[in-house]
Design a protein around this motif. Sequence first.
Motif, short mmCIF file in Angstrom:
data_model
loop_
_atom_site.label_atom_id
_atom_site.label_comp_id
_atom_site.label_asym_id
_atom_site.label_seq_id
_atom_site.Cartn_x
_atom_site.Cartn_y
_atom_site.Cartn_z
N PHE A 1 0.84 -1.20 0.00
CA PHE A 1 0.00 0.00 0.00
C PHE A 1 0.88 1.26 0.00
N ALA A 2 1.92 1.27 0.81
CA ALA A 2 2.82 2.43 0.85
C ALA A 2 3.44 2.66 -0.53
N GLU A 3 3.88 1.58 -1.17
CA GLU A 3 4.44 1.67 -2.53
C GLU A 3 3.42 2.21 -3.51
N ALA A 4 2.21 1.72 -3.45
CA ALA A 4 1.16 2.14 -4.38
C ALA A 4 0.87 3.63 -4.27
N PHE A 5 1.00 4.18 -3.05
CA PHE A 5 0.74 5.60 -2.84
C PHE A 5 1.99 6.46 -2.95
N VAL B 1 4.37 6.63 -0.65
CA VAL B 1 4.66 7.19 0.67
C VAL B 1 5.42 6.13 1.48
N SER B 2 5.99 6.54 2.59
CA SER B 2 6.70 5.60 3.45
C SER B 2 5.70 4.90 4.37
N VAL B 3 6.14 3.80 4.94
CA VAL B 3 5.29 3.07 5.88
C VAL B 3 4.95 3.94 7.10
N PRO B 4 5.93 4.64 7.72
CA PRO B 4 5.55 5.50 8.85
C PRO B 4 4.49 6.54 8.48
#
Length: 107
Positions: free
Chosen positions: A52-56, A58-61
């Motif tokens: 999900f982070a990759e798809a957006f 953004v970073s995981v945090p």
Amino acid sequence: MDVLYENIRRFRIEKKIRQDELAKKTGYSTNAMITRIEKGDVDLAYSKILLFAEAFGVSVPTLLGFSEKDDLVDRVERLQPKWKDDVLQYIDYATFRNDQELKKEEQ
């Protein structure tokens, strides 16, 4: 973890990604699963959180609702003085090297 599910929905809307597109990017076969995730009905594995982070983009945090800058500052502040000095010196060095490389690229 409620923030995670709220952020998944928020980032999907902000990035104008349809649920079916997000499902494909994160390895789900239907958008029904994305609906369940956004409602918080699904407990996501870390591997899925990464997708999900990759798809957006953004970073995981960030996806989890943490401010990365604040988190980093807090972690440095908790270090013992010797380690804190080492980290700050490394940041100075890395910043210097980064600036040098950027100047080379501009030439």
